[in-house]
Design a protein around this motif. Structure first.
Motif, PDB file in Angstrom:
ATOM      1  N   LEU A 189       0.823  -1.205   0.000  1.00 43.79           N
ATOM      2  CA  LEU A 189       0.000   0.000   0.000  1.00 43.79           C
ATOM      3  C   LEU A 189       0.858   1.257   0.000  1.00 43.79           C
ATOM      4  CD1 LEU A 189      -2.503  -1.124   2.761  1.00 43.79           C
ATOM      5  CD2 LEU A 189      -2.900  -1.139   0.283  1.00 43.79           C
ATOM      6  N   GLY A 190       0.620   2.097  -0.957  1.00 42.24           N
ATOM      7  CA  GLY A 190       1.265   3.402  -0.997  1.00 42.24           C
ATOM      8  C   GLY A 190       0.203   4.474  -1.045  1.00 42.24           C
ATOM      9  N   ALA A 191       0.599   5.700  -0.846  1.00 39.41           N
ATOM     10  CA  ALA A 191      -0.366   6.799  -0.843  1.00 39.41           C
ATOM     11  C   ALA A 191      -0.983   7.022  -2.226  1.00 39.41           C
ATOM     12  CB  ALA A 191       0.305   8.083  -0.367  1.00 39.41           C
ATOM     13  N   ARG A 192      -0.179   6.850  -3.279  1.00 43.28           N
ATOM     14  CA  ARG A 192      -0.664   7.074  -4.646  1.00 43.28           C
ATOM     15  C   ARG A 192      -0.789   5.800  -5.469  1.00 43.28           C
ATOM     16  NH1 ARG A 192       3.722  11.373  -4.979  1.00 43.28           N
ATOM     17  NH2 ARG A 192       4.744   9.473  -5.581  1.00 43.28           N
ATOM     18  N   ARG A 193       0.072   4.832  -5.166  1.00 43.29           N
ATOM     19  CA  ARG A 193       0.081   3.575  -5.936  1.00 43.29           C
ATOM     20  C   ARG A 193       0.093   2.388  -4.974  1.00 43.29           C
ATOM     21  NH1 ARG A 193       4.293   6.392  -8.337  1.00 43.29           N
ATOM     22  NH2 ARG A 193       5.727   5.018  -7.272  1.00 43.29           N
ATOM     23  N   VAL A 194      -0.474   1.280  -5.449  1.00 46.28           N
ATOM     24  CA  VAL A 194      -0.482   0.037  -4.684  1.00 46.28           C
ATOM     25  C   VAL A 194       0.218  -1.018  -5.527  1.00 46.28           C
ATOM     26  CG1 VAL A 194      -1.912  -1.753  -3.622  1.00 46.28           C
ATOM     27  CG2 VAL A 194      -2.620   0.652  -3.504  1.00 46.28           C
ATOM     28  N   GLY A 195       1.311  -1.544  -4.997  1.00 49.59           N
ATOM     29  CA  GLY A 195       2.008  -2.627  -5.672  1.00 49.59           C
ATOM     30  C   GLY A 195       1.221  -3.918  -5.487  1.00 49.59           C
TER      31      GLY A 195
ATOM     32  N   GLN B 145       0.663  -5.433 -12.572  1.00 48.19           N
ATOM     33  CA  GLN B 145       0.611  -3.985 -12.800  1.00 48.19           C
ATOM     34  C   GLN B 145       0.165  -3.279 -11.521  1.00 48.19           C
ATOM     35  OE1 GLN B 145      -0.434  -2.767 -16.489  1.00 48.19           O
ATOM     36  NE2 GLN B 145      -0.531  -0.627 -15.972  1.00 48.19           N
ATOM     37  N   THR B 146       0.780  -2.162 -11.253  1.00 46.52           N
ATOM     38  CA  THR B 146       0.450  -1.344 -10.092  1.00 46.52           C
ATOM     39  C   THR B 146      -0.962  -0.772 -10.228  1.00 46.52           C
ATOM     40  OG1 THR B 146       2.772  -0.720  -9.953  1.00 46.52           O
ATOM     41  CG2 THR B 146       1.241   0.645  -8.747  1.00 46.52           C
ATOM     42  N   ILE B 147      -1.642  -0.643  -9.096  1.00 39.00           N
ATOM     43  CA  ILE B 147      -2.961  -0.015  -9.055  1.00 39.00           C
ATOM     44  C   ILE B 147      -2.773   1.443  -8.625  1.00 39.00           C
ATOM     45  CG2 ILE B 147      -5.184   0.043  -7.854  1.00 39.00           C
ATOM     46  CD1 ILE B 147      -4.877  -2.955  -7.336  1.00 39.00           C
ATOM     47  N   ASN B 148      -3.394   2.358  -9.351  1.00 42.34           N
ATOM     48  CA  ASN B 148      -3.406   3.755  -8.910  1.00 42.34           C
ATOM     49  C   ASN B 148      -4.433   3.882  -7.799  1.00 42.34           C
ATOM     50  OD1 ASN B 148      -1.436   4.842 -10.623  1.00 42.34           O
ATOM     51  ND2 ASN B 148      -2.901   4.884 -12.303  1.00 42.34           N
ATOM     52  N   ARG B 149      -4.033   4.501  -6.705  1.00 45.91           N
ATOM     53  CA  ARG B 149      -4.900   4.590  -5.539  1.00 45.91           C
ATOM     54  C   ARG B 149      -5.558   5.959  -5.480  1.00 45.91           C
ATOM     55  NH1 ARG B 149      -2.985   3.209   0.620  1.00 45.91           N
ATOM     56  NH2 ARG B 149      -4.967   3.680   1.620  1.00 45.91           N
ATOM     57  N   SER B 150      -6.888   5.969  -5.423  1.00 44.75           N
ATOM     58  CA  SER B 150      -7.607   7.233  -5.288  1.00 44.75           C
ATOM     59  C   SER B 150      -8.446   7.212  -4.014  1.00 44.75           C
ATOM     60  CB  SER B 150      -8.467   7.500  -6.522  1.00 44.75           C
ATOM     61  OG  SER B 150      -9.368   6.429  -6.744  1.00 44.75           O
ATOM     62  N   ASN B 151      -9.415   6.306  -3.946  1.00 42.91           N
ATOM     63  CA  ASN B 151     -10.253   6.214  -2.757  1.00 42.91           C
ATOM     64  C   ASN B 151     -10.517   4.748  -2.416  1.00 42.91           C
ATOM     65  OD1 ASN B 151     -12.610   5.277  -4.261  1.00 42.91           O
ATOM     66  ND2 ASN B 151     -12.818   7.373  -4.985  1.00 42.91           N
ATOM     67  N   TRP B 152     -11.108   4.522  -1.250  1.00 41.30           N
ATOM     68  CA  TRP B 152     -11.334   3.148  -0.786  1.00 41.30           C
ATOM     69  C   TRP B 152     -12.214   2.363  -1.752  1.00 41.30           C
ATOM     70  CZ3 TRP B 152     -10.084  -1.054   1.449  1.00 41.30           C
ATOM     71  CH2 TRP B 152     -11.039  -2.039   1.713  1.00 41.30           C
ATOM     72  N   LYS B 153     -13.302   2.950  -2.210  1.00 36.90           N
ATOM     73  CA  LYS B 153     -14.231   2.225  -3.081  1.00 36.90           C
ATOM     74  C   LYS B 153     -13.541   1.756  -4.360  1.00 36.90           C
ATOM     75  CE  LYS B 153     -18.885   2.502  -4.921  1.00 36.90           C
ATOM     76  NZ  LYS B 153     -20.090   3.318  -5.045  1.00 36.90           N
ATOM     77  N   ARG B 154     -12.761   2.625  -4.983  1.00 39.86           N
ATOM     78  CA  ARG B 154     -12.053   2.272  -6.219  1.00 39.86           C
ATOM     79  C   ARG B 154     -11.012   1.175  -5.937  1.00 39.86           C
ATOM     80  NH1 ARG B 154     -13.518   1.987 -10.870  1.00 39.86           N
ATOM     81  NH2 ARG B 154     -12.390   0.073 -10.923  1.00 39.86           N
ATOM     82  N   LEU B 155     -10.290   1.312  -4.812  1.00 42.74           N
ATOM     83  CA  LEU B 155      -9.303   0.293  -4.445  1.00 42.74           C
ATOM     84  C   LEU B 155      -9.976  -1.054  -4.227  1.00 42.74           C
ATOM     85  CD1 LEU B 155      -6.363  -0.442  -3.729  1.00 42.74           C
ATOM     86  CD2 LEU B 155      -6.859   0.332  -1.383  1.00 42.74           C
TER      87      LEU B 155
ATOM     88  N   ARG C  52       7.927   0.067 -11.727  1.00 39.10           N
ATOM     89  CA  ARG C  52       7.802  -1.330 -11.301  1.00 39.10           C
ATOM     90  C   ARG C  52       8.120  -1.590  -9.836  1.00 39.10           C
ATOM     91  NH1 ARG C  52      10.680  -4.920 -15.810  1.00 39.10           N
ATOM     92  NH2 ARG C  52      10.264  -6.450 -14.198  1.00 39.10           N
ATOM     93  N   VAL C  53       8.684  -0.622  -9.120  1.00 40.34           N
ATOM     94  CA  VAL C  53       9.198  -0.864  -7.775  1.00 40.34           C
ATOM     95  C   VAL C  53       8.099  -1.283  -6.792  1.00 40.34           C
ATOM     96  CG1 VAL C  53       9.121   1.543  -6.963  1.00 40.34           C
ATOM     97  CG2 VAL C  53      10.803  -0.053  -6.022  1.00 40.34           C
ATOM     98  N   ASP C  54       6.912  -0.713  -6.891  1.00 38.03           N
ATOM     99  CA  ASP C  54       5.858  -1.033  -5.929  1.00 38.03           C
ATOM    100  C   ASP C  54       5.388  -2.486  -6.050  1.00 38.03           C
ATOM    101  OD1 ASP C  54       5.567   1.637  -4.735  1.00 38.03           O
ATOM    102  OD2 ASP C  54       4.879   2.200  -6.730  1.00 38.03           O
ATOM    103  N   SER C  55       5.194  -2.954  -7.272  1.00 37.46           N
ATOM    104  CA  SER C  55       4.763  -4.342  -7.438  1.00 37.46           C
ATOM    105  C   SER C  55       5.899  -5.323  -7.166  1.00 37.46           C
ATOM    106  CB  SER C  55       4.166  -4.554  -8.830  1.00 37.46           C
ATOM    107  OG  SER C  55       2.895  -3.922  -8.892  1.00 37.46           O
ATOM    108  N   GLU C  56       7.123  -4.913  -7.441  1.00 34.24           N
ATOM    109  CA  GLU C  56       8.276  -5.757  -7.095  1.00 34.24           C
ATOM    110  C   GLU C  56       8.373  -5.878  -5.574  1.00 34.24           C
ATOM    111  OE1 GLU C  56      11.010  -8.441  -8.011  1.00 34.24           O
ATOM    112  OE2 GLU C  56       9.997  -7.306  -9.587  1.00 34.24           O
TER     113      GLU C  56
END
Length: 135
Positions: free
Chosen positions: A6-12, A27-37, A116-120
């Protein structure tokens, strides 16, 4: 198993095979809000037939917990309730640093390392969890 860093902007994100022999970053997920995540993670769980989730627990270097660890615990509880899957936490200290070093050593360009660092790191979290659960 599915792992999340879990990151503030991206989720690996990383996934293991059914026998937990191999782990691969996704692929990394872009994090916006809980519902989207939640929607994004639920879709991954369905497409990979996930039976459990591992979330990186961002402990301080001395092993104590701060606000980020509390947030990870809260998100883990919410995923467990929402997805009705077991959710475990795994110490993620230094995984992002190790992932970055590994990607650089593999000769990736700085831009590709950043992508790629977050998913790695999620893959390292999952490998650590699998190796510890096998003991």
């Amino acid at each position: 198993m599915l792992a999340l860093d879990l990151g503030a902007r991206r989720v690996g994100v990383a996934v293991s095979d059914e026998l937990r022999l191999t782990v691969r970053p996704l692929q990394t997920i872009n994090r916006s809000n809980w519902k989207r995540l939640l929607v994004d993670v639920a879709a991954l769980c369905e497409s990979f037939d996930v039976h459990s989730i591992v979330i990186g627990l961002p402990l301080r270097l001395d092993g104590s917990e701060g606000d980020a660890a509390s947030a990870a615990r809260r998100i883990a509880r919410n995923f467990g309730r929402s997805l009705r899957l077991p959710v475990a936490l795994q110490d993620e200290r230094l995984t992002s640093h190790a992932a970055e070093e590994s990607l650089r050593a593999a000769g990736l360009a700085p831009k590709e390392v950043a992508q790629r660092v977050d998913s790695e790191a999620a893959a390292l979290i999952l490998r650590d969890f699998i190796s510890k659960s096998g003991d």
